[in-house]
Design a protein around this motif. Structure first.
Motif, PDB file in Angstrom:
ATOM      1  N   LEU A 166       7.123  38.297   8.120  1.00 26.31           N
ATOM      2  CA  LEU A 166       8.047  37.524   7.295  1.00 26.31           C
ATOM      3  C   LEU A 166       7.429  37.224   5.924  1.00 26.31           C
ATOM      4  O   LEU A 166       8.104  37.326   4.887  1.00 26.31           O
ATOM      5  CB  LEU A 166       8.403  36.224   8.010  1.00 26.31           C
ATOM      6  CG  LEU A 166       9.701  35.527   7.589  1.00 26.31           C
ATOM      7  CD1 LEU A 166      10.890  36.459   7.751  1.00 26.31           C
ATOM      8  CD2 LEU A 166       9.904  34.261   8.404  1.00 26.31           C
ATOM      9  N   PHE A 178      14.780  32.063  13.962  1.00 24.83           N
ATOM     10  CA  PHE A 178      15.492  33.298  13.634  1.00 24.83           C
ATOM     11  C   PHE A 178      16.952  33.124  14.005  1.00 24.83           C
ATOM     12  O   PHE A 178      17.298  33.002  15.181  1.00 24.83           O
ATOM     13  CB  PHE A 178      14.901  34.487  14.397  1.00 24.83           C
ATOM     14  CG  PHE A 178      15.642  35.787  14.177  1.00 24.83           C
ATOM     15  CD1 PHE A 178      15.513  36.471  12.980  1.00 24.83           C
ATOM     16  CD2 PHE A 178      16.461  36.317  15.165  1.00 24.83           C
ATOM     17  CE1 PHE A 178      16.189  37.673  12.762  1.00 24.83           C
ATOM     18  CE2 PHE A 178      17.138  37.515  14.964  1.00 24.83           C
ATOM     19  CZ  PHE A 178      17.004  38.187  13.763  1.00 24.83           C
ATOM     20  N   ASN A 220       3.972  34.898  19.070  1.00 20.86           N
ATOM     21  CA  ASN A 220       3.479  36.176  18.559  1.00 20.86           C
ATOM     22  C   ASN A 220       3.165  35.999  17.077  1.00 20.86           C
ATOM     23  O   ASN A 220       4.065  35.777  16.262  1.00 20.86           O
ATOM     24  CB  ASN A 220       4.510  37.292  18.748  1.00 20.86           C
ATOM     25  CG  ASN A 220       3.948  38.665  18.451  1.00 20.86           C
ATOM     26  OD1 ASN A 220       3.179  38.841  17.524  1.00 20.86           O
ATOM     27  ND2 ASN A 220       4.357  39.664  19.233  1.00 20.86           N
ATOM     28  N   GLN A 234      13.554  33.288  19.723  1.00 18.83           N
ATOM     29  CA  GLN A 234      14.153  33.339  18.394  1.00 18.83           C
ATOM     30  C   GLN A 234      14.300  31.937  17.817  1.00 18.83           C
ATOM     31  O   GLN A 234      14.009  31.707  16.635  1.00 18.83           O
ATOM     32  CB  GLN A 234      15.514  34.031  18.463  1.00 18.83           C
ATOM     33  CG  GLN A 234      15.440  35.501  18.828  1.00 18.83           C
ATOM     34  CD  GLN A 234      16.810  36.114  19.046  1.00 18.83           C
ATOM     35  OE1 GLN A 234      17.830  35.537  18.672  1.00 18.83           O
ATOM     36  NE2 GLN A 234      16.847  37.287  19.651  1.00 18.83           N
ATOM     37  N   ASP A 269       2.401  38.068  14.921  1.00 19.25           N
ATOM     38  CA  ASP A 269       2.863  39.135  14.029  1.00 19.25           C
ATOM     39  C   ASP A 269       4.043  38.685  13.172  1.00 19.25           C
ATOM     40  O   ASP A 269       4.155  39.069  12.000  1.00 19.25           O
ATOM     41  CB  ASP A 269       3.279  40.366  14.832  1.00 19.25           C
ATOM     42  CG  ASP A 269       2.104  41.196  15.309  1.00 19.25           C
ATOM     43  OD1 ASP A 269       1.018  40.622  15.486  1.00 19.25           O
ATOM     44  OD2 ASP A 269       2.274  42.406  15.504  1.00 19.25           O
ATOM     45  N   TYR A 270       4.943  37.905  13.758  1.00 21.99           N
ATOM     46  CA  TYR A 270       6.180  37.579  13.057  1.00 21.99           C
ATOM     47  C   TYR A 270       5.966  36.819  11.749  1.00 21.99           C
ATOM     48  O   TYR A 270       6.564  37.184  10.722  1.00 21.99           O
ATOM     49  CB  TYR A 270       7.137  36.829  13.987  1.00 21.99           C
ATOM     50  CG  TYR A 270       7.768  37.731  15.017  1.00 21.99           C
ATOM     51  CD1 TYR A 270       8.683  38.724  14.648  1.00 21.99           C
ATOM     52  CD2 TYR A 270       7.454  37.614  16.366  1.00 21.99           C
ATOM     53  CE1 TYR A 270       9.265  39.558  15.578  1.00 21.99           C
ATOM     54  CE2 TYR A 270       8.032  38.444  17.319  1.00 21.99           C
ATOM     55  CZ  TYR A 270       8.933  39.417  16.923  1.00 21.99           C
ATOM     56  OH  TYR A 270       9.502  40.253  17.855  1.00 21.99           O
ATOM     57  N   GLU A 329      13.716  39.870  21.374  1.00 22.02           N
ATOM     58  CA  GLU A 329      13.095  38.707  22.000  1.00 22.02           C
ATOM     59  C   GLU A 329      14.163  37.827  22.653  1.00 22.02           C
ATOM     60  O   GLU A 329      15.358  37.978  22.402  1.00 22.02           O
ATOM     61  CB  GLU A 329      12.322  37.893  20.949  1.00 22.02           C
ATOM     62  CG  GLU A 329      11.243  38.658  20.198  1.00 22.02           C
ATOM     63  CD  GLU A 329       9.972  38.876  21.017  1.00 22.02           C
ATOM     64  OE1 GLU A 329       9.920  38.440  22.194  1.00 22.02           O
ATOM     65  OE2 GLU A 329       9.030  39.488  20.473  1.00 22.02           O
ATOM     66  N   TYR A 357      11.991  43.791  11.107  1.00 26.14           N
ATOM     67  CA  TYR A 357      11.865  42.412  11.608  1.00 26.14           C
ATOM     68  C   TYR A 357      13.083  42.026  12.443  1.00 26.14           C
ATOM     69  O   TYR A 357      12.955  41.451  13.528  1.00 26.14           O
ATOM     70  CB  TYR A 357      11.708  41.456  10.429  1.00 26.14           C
ATOM     71  CG  TYR A 357      11.405  40.030  10.815  1.00 26.14           C
ATOM     72  CD1 TYR A 357      10.097  39.585  10.932  1.00 26.14           C
ATOM     73  CD2 TYR A 357      12.433  39.114  11.037  1.00 26.14           C
ATOM     74  CE1 TYR A 357       9.814  38.273  11.282  1.00 26.14           C
ATOM     75  CE2 TYR A 357      12.172  37.805  11.381  1.00 26.14           C
ATOM     76  CZ  TYR A 357      10.857  37.387  11.502  1.00 26.14           C
ATOM     77  OH  TYR A 357      10.594  36.082  11.850  1.00 26.14           O
ATOM     78  N   MET A 374      12.788  41.101  16.376  1.00 31.02           N
ATOM     79  CA  MET A 374      13.129  39.747  16.779  1.00 31.02           C
ATOM     80  C   MET A 374      14.352  39.723  17.691  1.00 31.02           C
ATOM     81  O   MET A 374      14.432  38.901  18.625  1.00 31.02           O
ATOM     82  CB  MET A 374      13.371  38.891  15.539  1.00 31.02           C
ATOM     83  CG  MET A 374      13.578  37.412  15.825  1.00 31.02           C
ATOM     84  SD  MET A 374      12.176  36.570  16.624  1.00 31.02           S
ATOM     85  CE  MET A 374      11.119  36.243  15.216  1.00 31.02           C
ATOM     86  N   TYR A 379      11.105  30.542  16.486  1.00 34.83           N
ATOM     87  CA  TYR A 379      10.694  31.096  15.200  1.00 34.83           C
ATOM     88  C   TYR A 379      11.805  30.993  14.151  1.00 34.83           C
ATOM     89  O   TYR A 379      11.740  31.662  13.117  1.00 34.83           O
ATOM     90  CB  TYR A 379      10.252  32.545  15.372  1.00 34.83           C
ATOM     91  CG  TYR A 379       8.859  32.653  15.960  1.00 34.83           C
ATOM     92  CD1 TYR A 379       7.750  32.814  15.143  1.00 34.83           C
ATOM     93  CD2 TYR A 379       8.643  32.553  17.330  1.00 34.83           C
ATOM     94  CE1 TYR A 379       6.472  32.897  15.663  1.00 34.83           C
ATOM     95  CE2 TYR A 379       7.366  32.625  17.876  1.00 34.83           C
ATOM     96  CZ  TYR A 379       6.278  32.792  17.029  1.00 34.83           C
ATOM     97  OH  TYR A 379       5.012  32.862  17.553  1.00 34.83           O
ATOM     98  N   PHE A 420       4.832  43.373  21.279  1.00 36.38           N
ATOM     99  CA  PHE A 420       5.956  42.457  21.253  1.00 36.38           C
ATOM    100  C   PHE A 420       6.526  42.250  22.649  1.00 36.38           C
ATOM    101  O   PHE A 420       6.509  43.146  23.488  1.00 36.38           O
ATOM    102  CB  PHE A 420       7.049  42.989  20.323  1.00 36.38           C
ATOM    103  CG  PHE A 420       6.611  43.085  18.885  1.00 36.38           C
ATOM    104  CD1 PHE A 420       6.614  41.970  18.077  1.00 36.38           C
ATOM    105  CD2 PHE A 420       6.181  44.291  18.358  1.00 36.38           C
ATOM    106  CE1 PHE A 420       6.193  42.048  16.748  1.00 36.38           C
ATOM    107  CE2 PHE A 420       5.769  44.386  17.037  1.00 36.38           C
ATOM    108  CZ  PHE A 420       5.781  43.252  16.231  1.00 36.38           C
TER     109      PHE A 420
END
Length: 286
Positions: free
Chosen positions: A215, A254, A208, A249, A210-211, A244, A237, A241, A252, A202
């Motif tokens: 989720l 977030f 990325n 954010q 992975d997120y 970041e 999560y 996040m 994505y 990360f």
């Protein structure tokens, strides 16, 4: 959430609101033992153990970590009463036989002494108190693999992967090992099914993959009614996040406040009730 019987002996921040990913949901700070450097002690209800009295953790704010030093408020108060220069040191197992942190450190010593069975027993005891203790999960995973306990190793690897960085990690070895295990047909766990898509690297990039995997796993756990796993992974999560950049954010989608609100809503579906300290203190003051 069960309040400790000796709550009146500490100065709890009863207006505490969960507004950031760290400290995690289920934490409430108190004044005793704080050294004024930003670190503090606090009550913490482990995920799934909301009906039990909280443990006492120490925050290491520079590292975004919690250390589960004391198994109860009573154990903390005993150490606080005899602390020199107001510094409350981590207890030994002799002083607090159920201390998760002391058990973890003793287990590391036992492994070095080639006493894996004793180490496993201590780690299992620590995780019975703090199921999301990532450091202990990672260490236990390695011992299960060495002992040939593959089914147990798979379960612990998954739990380590979904458990928050505030309790340790990242669990690279557990993830790498899990990726070598054949996924059974019809395997319901979304992390095991998708572990080949995870890297757990990360920061430092604009994207990325992975997120979205994490989720989607949260959503699957919720669909399966596995609210403990969903709540654990949601905390993970949120912490990942939140480390970041703001632009990342936004990329994505977030939104920290909205995600925290969702965490609190999901925690209300846990078997032992909500993990929102604000609800706890409002009922206490009513």
């Amino acid at each position: 959430m069960q309040l400790p019987v000796n709550l009146a002996r500490i100065s709890v921040e009863q207006d505490w609101q969960h507004t950031t990913a760290y400290p995690p949901l289920g934490f409430t700070p108190f004044a005793e033992g704080a050294l004024g450097n930003g670190d503090t002690f606090g009550l913490y209800w482990p995920i799934g153990r909301e009906a039990a009295e909280p443990i006492v953790v120490e925050t290491w704010h520079d590292e975004w970590r919690l250390q589960p030093h004391f198994s109860s408020l009573a154990a903390f108060l005993s150490a606080y009463a005899t602390a020199e220069d107001e510094y409350v040191a981590m207890p030994s197992l002799a002083e607090d036989p159920a201390s998760p942190r002391a058990a973890f450190l003793e287990a590391k010593e036992l492994i070095a002494q080639r006493k894996p069975d004793a180490a496993i027993a201590l780690l299992e005891a620590a995780l019975a108190i703090v199921p999301e203790y990532t450091d202990a999960l990672t260490l236990l995973h390695g011992q299960y693999v060495r002992a040939g306990r593959i089914d147990d190793a798979v379960k612990v690897a998954i739990q380590a992967i979904i458990s928050p960085p505030s309790f340790g990690g990242p669990p690279f070895k557990a993830l790498q090992w899990l990726r070598t295990q054949p996924v059974p047909d019809g395997e319901p766990d979304p992390i095991w099914r998708a572990c080949g898509q995870l890297s757990f690297n990360f920061g430092g990039s604009k994207e990325n993959a992975d997120y979205p995997v994490l989720l989607a796993a949260i959503d699957t756990y919720l669909e399966q009614g596995k609210h403990l796993s969903a709540s654990t992974l949601m905390q993970t999560y949120a912490e990942l996040m939140s480390a970041e950049t703001v632009s990342f954010q936004e990329r994505y989608a977030f939104a920290p406040a909205a995600f925290i609100a969702r965490q609190i809503a999901v925690s209300a579906m846990l078997p032992q009730g909500s993990r929102d300290p604000a609800r706890l203190w409002s009922s206490e003051l009513a």
